[in-house]
Design a protein around this motif. Structure first.
Motif, PDB file in Angstrom:
ATOM      1  N   HIS A 160       0.839  -1.210   0.000  1.00 38.36           N
ATOM      2  CA  HIS A 160       0.000   0.000   0.000  1.00 38.36           C
ATOM      3  C   HIS A 160       0.873   1.258   0.000  1.00 38.36           C
ATOM      4  O   HIS A 160       0.420   2.332  -0.366  1.00 38.36           O
ATOM      5  CB  HIS A 160      -1.028  -0.040   1.134  1.00 38.36           C
ATOM      6  CG  HIS A 160      -0.640   0.659   2.416  1.00 38.36           C
ATOM      7  ND1 HIS A 160       0.587   0.522   3.021  1.00 38.36           N
ATOM      8  CD2 HIS A 160      -1.349   1.500   3.218  1.00 38.36           C
ATOM      9  CE1 HIS A 160       0.622   1.248   4.130  1.00 38.36           C
ATOM     10  NE2 HIS A 160      -0.524   1.840   4.269  1.00 38.36           N
ATOM     11  N   HIS A 212       1.775   2.911  13.382  1.00 37.33           N
ATOM     12  CA  HIS A 212       0.980   1.789  12.883  1.00 37.33           C
ATOM     13  C   HIS A 212      -0.518   2.115  12.936  1.00 37.33           C
ATOM     14  O   HIS A 212      -1.294   1.676  12.084  1.00 37.33           O
ATOM     15  CB  HIS A 212       1.297   0.535  13.703  1.00 37.33           C
ATOM     16  CG  HIS A 212       0.543  -0.678  13.255  1.00 37.33           C
ATOM     17  ND1 HIS A 212      -0.685  -1.018  13.774  1.00 37.33           N
ATOM     18  CD2 HIS A 212       0.824  -1.603  12.313  1.00 37.33           C
ATOM     19  CE1 HIS A 212      -1.119  -2.119  13.178  1.00 37.33           C
ATOM     20  NE2 HIS A 212      -0.223  -2.492  12.290  1.00 37.33           N
ATOM     21  N   PRO A 216      -3.163   3.337   7.838  1.00 31.38           N
ATOM     22  CA  PRO A 216      -4.240   3.216   6.840  1.00 31.38           C
ATOM     23  C   PRO A 216      -4.410   4.445   5.955  1.00 31.38           C
ATOM     24  O   PRO A 216      -5.094   4.378   4.936  1.00 31.38           O
ATOM     25  CB  PRO A 216      -5.486   2.992   7.707  1.00 31.38           C
ATOM     26  CG  PRO A 216      -4.981   2.334   8.940  1.00 31.38           C
ATOM     27  CD  PRO A 216      -3.621   2.965   9.189  1.00 31.38           C
ATOM     28  N   GLU A 244      -5.070  -5.551   5.497  1.00 29.76           N
ATOM     29  CA  GLU A 244      -4.385  -5.164   6.737  1.00 29.76           C
ATOM     30  C   GLU A 244      -4.337  -3.652   6.944  1.00 29.76           C
ATOM     31  O   GLU A 244      -3.438  -3.137   7.604  1.00 29.76           O
ATOM     32  CB  GLU A 244      -2.970  -5.766   6.791  1.00 29.76           C
ATOM     33  CG  GLU A 244      -2.476  -5.890   8.228  1.00 29.76           C
ATOM     34  CD  GLU A 244      -1.137  -6.593   8.373  1.00 29.76           C
ATOM     35  OE1 GLU A 244      -0.877  -7.556   7.636  1.00 29.76           O
ATOM     36  OE2 GLU A 244      -0.357  -6.170   9.241  1.00 29.76           O
ATOM     37  N   PRO A 289      -6.031  -6.060  11.103  1.00 24.78           N
ATOM     38  CA  PRO A 289      -6.527  -6.140  12.476  1.00 24.78           C
ATOM     39  C   PRO A 289      -7.848  -5.382  12.615  1.00 24.78           C
ATOM     40  O   PRO A 289      -7.904  -4.173  12.386  1.00 24.78           O
ATOM     41  CB  PRO A 289      -5.424  -5.435  13.273  1.00 24.78           C
ATOM     42  CG  PRO A 289      -4.831  -4.456  12.302  1.00 24.78           C
ATOM     43  CD  PRO A 289      -5.052  -5.007  10.921  1.00 24.78           C
ATOM     44  N   GLU A 291     -10.690  -3.402  14.290  1.00 24.63           N
ATOM     45  CA  GLU A 291     -10.691  -2.469  15.404  1.00 24.63           C
ATOM     46  C   GLU A 291     -11.413  -3.072  16.619  1.00 24.63           C
ATOM     47  O   GLU A 291     -12.336  -3.870  16.464  1.00 24.63           O
ATOM     48  CB  GLU A 291     -11.347  -1.147  14.998  1.00 24.63           C
ATOM     49  CG  GLU A 291     -10.498  -0.320  14.030  1.00 24.63           C
ATOM     50  CD  GLU A 291     -10.618  -0.739  12.568  1.00 24.63           C
ATOM     51  OE1 GLU A 291     -11.277  -1.763  12.281  1.00 24.63           O
ATOM     52  OE2 GLU A 291     -10.035  -0.059  11.705  1.00 24.63           O
TER      53      GLU A 291
END
Lengths: 360, 360
Positions: A160, A212, A216, A244, A289, A291
């Motif tokens: 990404h 981290h 996104p 991810e 992951p 939320e």
């Protein structure tokens, strides 16, 4: 229940496994040249944030190459009755960070040949991703066409982290090739160093846990760009899988995209639908992951707003530090069958629908 | 109902209004030197995305300088019974984009003096923001101390576009000065050109409507950074106001920050609470432009997850293209009194609590 893990990392102990799959100058460079660490390291531009625990689960300790599969089988595939594991490699997506796109492409080719040769025959549950280096879309498209008709290849994968938003016409040769081969285009969190643009706004940030949490952001940019640039008008059947990168941010971005598009749609006259409609028809999000709010109803309202029942794909991220096992997937119970397995069958079309499910 | 507009833009027709408030070399440079357009333009590094409609409402057409106030009074303050308008300037936050921090500071000083001299006396509903150029925090802190004790100044304001995340110790002299003067630190969407880092990950994107939807990314970075770097441990009473950056993304970021902090807190031993707890005690979000989902319950679940009843401040963004009037604020009805007015009194402490409210 039929379970597809859409993000299962096939690790290696050492990148030297690629050597038999390389030749010529780039093999020489890979064997003799500079790497990101000692022999066995994979060459890539590294992020400026270092994980204080390392990326792997500390109970997954392969010593020899074959341990990687044995541990995956024991601790993941057999333990949780995984029916299908989409292999997503691990370090190879970092080839996107290299300035030399020819070298990056050679590394991806070697990985793809190694994966098909070493991993796919190991287990009938395995299906593969072709990893490409997007910094030269023409070379990437060649690689997609070289291997894209392999019957157990189900997607094209990049990081990404990227030099520009993925909707940019610069990248369209990749989607042309994906559409031709009938493969989805997937991006996985990663590739945040080297030639790639800063993955977050106003960055770089400082600590790993802080960073981290906001990585996104690049996926938001790619989603907006793929929609605005009309990729799903040019290739209406193309599916994009975002792996991810979290999911709870999706509604907030779609709401802004829809509101802005309604006001200023004349900027992009090639679009025929609302951004959120392109999302629902063409983009899929992997769960891990997922939320974890204090009140799960807050998450579920968010997932409902993005039609999560149909847009989410279960992923474990085995064997990474924040691995989610099947039992910990806190989604609405009525969605489990679709999110854990059936939704993936609409994306990875080469995986046969199990007879038991077809009959339902 | 008592109404505080926490984002009311005091426009000018021409930046030449600043000339009387400048002197020496920088006045000379401002009058004679290069600008971002003809005489009357404000010098700044411009974004690569241009708004296809321009930023202003097309029914707000000031011809002379005094029209700016007359139109605001007619179309906003009187029409919607605004009790308090926090003036946020308009172009001056773009000083953050200039490479020459001395010039940027001179422009901010001139604006602040002009605002205090021209705008504040016009209307008893006006309260001011000191705009500073964050690229030299020492100069910014001097400016905060020069004017910070003015009785009608209620906050320090910068753009959300920045050279680095605002938690960076580089910026701490600004928070030291804010804490000393008892003023909140606010960032407003803007400042996305020049020396500032790309405001989005993997950018730049292409179209205005696309880009505007994802510009909150920098605010996510700043929020994570302010929390992780311990700014709210060093200055526990400091309030940070995030203006015009959307709100619905906040829970998704806090959920990831909390999960990551729980796993890797040893990276930041100075923190004593969860990231979401620092958010709730120290950060406030202005509402405009509030996200507009098809199903308002999806938004309300999101707002509840961020304790919106206590963390949201009403803002109109007058006179911009996507202006929200008071009647269009779609929040849970029971929250209106707090979000429209009372929450602001806890942030802008110099604004007296109206007698009618104190008695309630």
């Amino acid at each position: 229940m039929f379970i597809v893990d859409s993000d299962c990392h096939n690790y290696w102990c050492s990148a030297t496994v690629l050597e038999p799959y390389m030749d010529g100058f780039f093999k020489d460079m890979f064997v003799r040249g500079e790497k990101t660490g000692p022999r066995g390291a994979f060459p890539h531009g590294h992020r400026p944030w270092f994980h204080p625990e390392g990326f792997s689960r500390h109970d997954v300790n392969p010593v020899e190459e074959d341990d990687n599969y044995a541990l995956m089988k024991e601790k993941h595939l057999d333990k949780y009755n995984i029916d299908v594991a989409i292999l997503t490699g691990d370090e190879p997506i970092e080839a996107s960070t290299l300035a030399n796109a020819h070298y990056a492409n050679a590394l991806c080719r070697a990985y793809n040949d190694y994966m098909i040769d070493y991993w796919l025959p190991k287990d009938s549950r395995f299906w593969g991703s072709i990893i490409v280096a997007p910094q030269d879309p023409k070379l990437a498209a060649e690689e997609i066409r070289r291997l894209g008709s392999h019957p157990r290849i189900v997607q094209v994968l990049v990081s990404h982290g990227a030099q520009r938003p993925y909707g940019d016409p610069f990248y369209h040769p990749i989607y042309e090739a994906c559409a031709e081969m009938g493969l989805p285009f997937a991006m996985h969190l990663g590739g945040q160093g080297g030639v790639n643009s800063t993955p977050i706004g106003a960055g770089p940030s400082t600590f790993f846990w802080e960073t981290h949490a906001i990585l996104p952001q690049s996926a938001m940019t790619h989603m907006a760009s793929l929609i605005a640039q009309g990729v799903f008008e040019k290739w209406p059947s193309l599916k994009v899988v975002i792996i991810e990168c979290g999911v709870a941010w999706v509604p907030s971005v779609l709401w802004r995209l829809d509101a802005n598009y309604k006001a200023l749609r004349k900027e992009t006259p090639w679009l025929k639908r609302l951004p959120s409609e392109y999302f629902k028809s063409n983009i899929r999000m992997s769960t891990q992951p997922l939320e974890q709010p204090e009140n799960v109803q807050h998450l579920w309202a968010t997932l409902e707003a993005m039609d999560g029942e149909n847009t989410l794909l279960f992923a474990s991220d085995y064997p990474h530090w924040d691995y989610d096992d099947v039992t910990k997937l806190h989604i609405p119970p009525a969605w489990r069958e679709k999110v854990l397995g059936l939704n993936a069958l609409d994306v990875y079309r080469r995986i046969p629908r199990p007879a038991a499910i077809a009959a339902e």
